[in-house]
Design a protein around this motif. Structure first.
Motif: not given
Length: 329
Positions: A24, A27, A31, A57, A59-60, A63, A82-83, A86, A190
């Motif tokens: 993350l 990500v 993002l 975050r 949803r990412p 993923t 993933a980005a 989002e 996602s």
């Protein structure tokens, strides 16, 4: 399906595994680059400020966890996918704030409050289009198509909800149809974009997404501003008749029908909320969501990766527990 018992805990704890935490962070950097990639500095400032304001975050995270669950890795492709997910979500929130005339989101002023309605519309459009372009150029055509289809569903679901504002004839099934499109479609996407075999996780994402939105709608009716950090009863103010409300009216709150189909005063909103909280609405909705959580877990494929299993099995019960902790009974 791999036998697994979900760990109790808060969603933040479930998502704090080492692999997801590291993923993350990647990500977040991706993002930030995507949301500030316009040739226009004002667009970059607006989009970057909103994406930089944080958020769950969730949803990412889905993923990344799905990629691990299906035998993949958290690599550049997965991080980009993933980005993009989002960025679609955040762009849709810019449009939501515009439609709701909201002044604040995640502790910062909304784009419409800063740039006006036209500016917010265009910044939201930029974010959605930028996500699609990045998916096409950095991930794959299949992922770009999946995200585009999710945006179509999201727009259709939001349109359904908007068209039904103050509609006293709306049914619980109508509300669920909108939820599947406006929220669950991106949860499903996602999971699908995470891996070439991501469609194996589509049903999990959809059922979790439906549960997530129903719980959010329930909290608007059965929690408090102090617990939520935002006013309760907003759906009633805006004429959004959600699944928990409509189900309650059908079952044991028929006396509330005269309050539907028109704008309510604050005193009337207080009367409706008190009546709902003294009905079976909370218990009925929580029971329905328990069923959705169980259904989501039941359709998970074999999950060999222990971190992915902890996340995917843990999130639905964690969000149920979070909602129950915020309810006023």
């Amino acid at each position: 399906m791999l036998a697994h018992t979900a760990r109790p805990g808060r969603p933040e704890e479930i998502l704090s595994t080492p692999a997801l935490t590291a993923g993350l962070r990647q990500v977040e950097r991706r993002l930030r680059r995507l949301s500030t990639s316009s040739r226009l500095p004002l667009v970059n400032r607006a989009a970057g400020r909103i994406t930089g304001a944080g958020g769950k975050r969730l949803r990412p995270a889905l993923t990344l966890a799905t990629a691990l669950a299906l035998g993949g890795r958290i690599d550049r492709r997965t991080v980009s996918a993933a980005a993009c997910v989002e960025l679609v979500h955040t762009g849709s929130l810019v449009h939501d704030d515009l439609m709701d005339n909201a002044a604040e989101r995640r502790g910062v002023r909304t784009v419409n409050a800063e740039l006006g309605d036209a500016g917010a519309l265009l910044v939201g459009d930029f974010m959605l289009a930028r996500a699609g372009l990045a998916a096409l150029s950095s991930v794959s055509r299949a992922v770009a198509e999946t995200l585009a289809a999710a945006v179509v569903e999201l727009a259709e679901g939001q349109f359904q909800e908007t068209a039904a504002l103050f509609d006293a004839g709306r049914t619980p099934e109508d509300a669920l149809c909108s939820v599947r499109r406006k929220t669950a479609s991106l949860f499903r996407a996602s999971c699908v974009v995470a891996h070439p075999q991501g469609r194996a996780m589509a049903e999990y994402g959809e059922r979790f997404g439906v549960m997530f939105q129903i719980l959010d709608d329930l909290l608007d009716l059965a929690s408090t501003a102090e617990l939520l950090g935002k006013p309760a009863g907003n759906d009633l103010r805006q004429g959004v008749y959600s699944f928990p409300l409509l189900t309650a009216v059908e079952r044991d709150c028929a006396d509330l029908r005269p309050f539907l189909g028109r704008r309510l005063t604050e005193d009337e909103i207080a009367i409706v909320l008190a009546r709902l909280r003294n009905s079976s609405m909370v218990e009925d909705t929580i029971e329905h969501c328990r069923g959705l959580a169980a259904d989501a877990l039941a359709v998970l494929p074999v999950v060999a990766d222990p971190e992915a299993a902890a996340v995917l099995y843990g999130l639905p019960p964690a969000y149920l527990g979070r909602a129950e902790s915020l309810l006023v009974r």
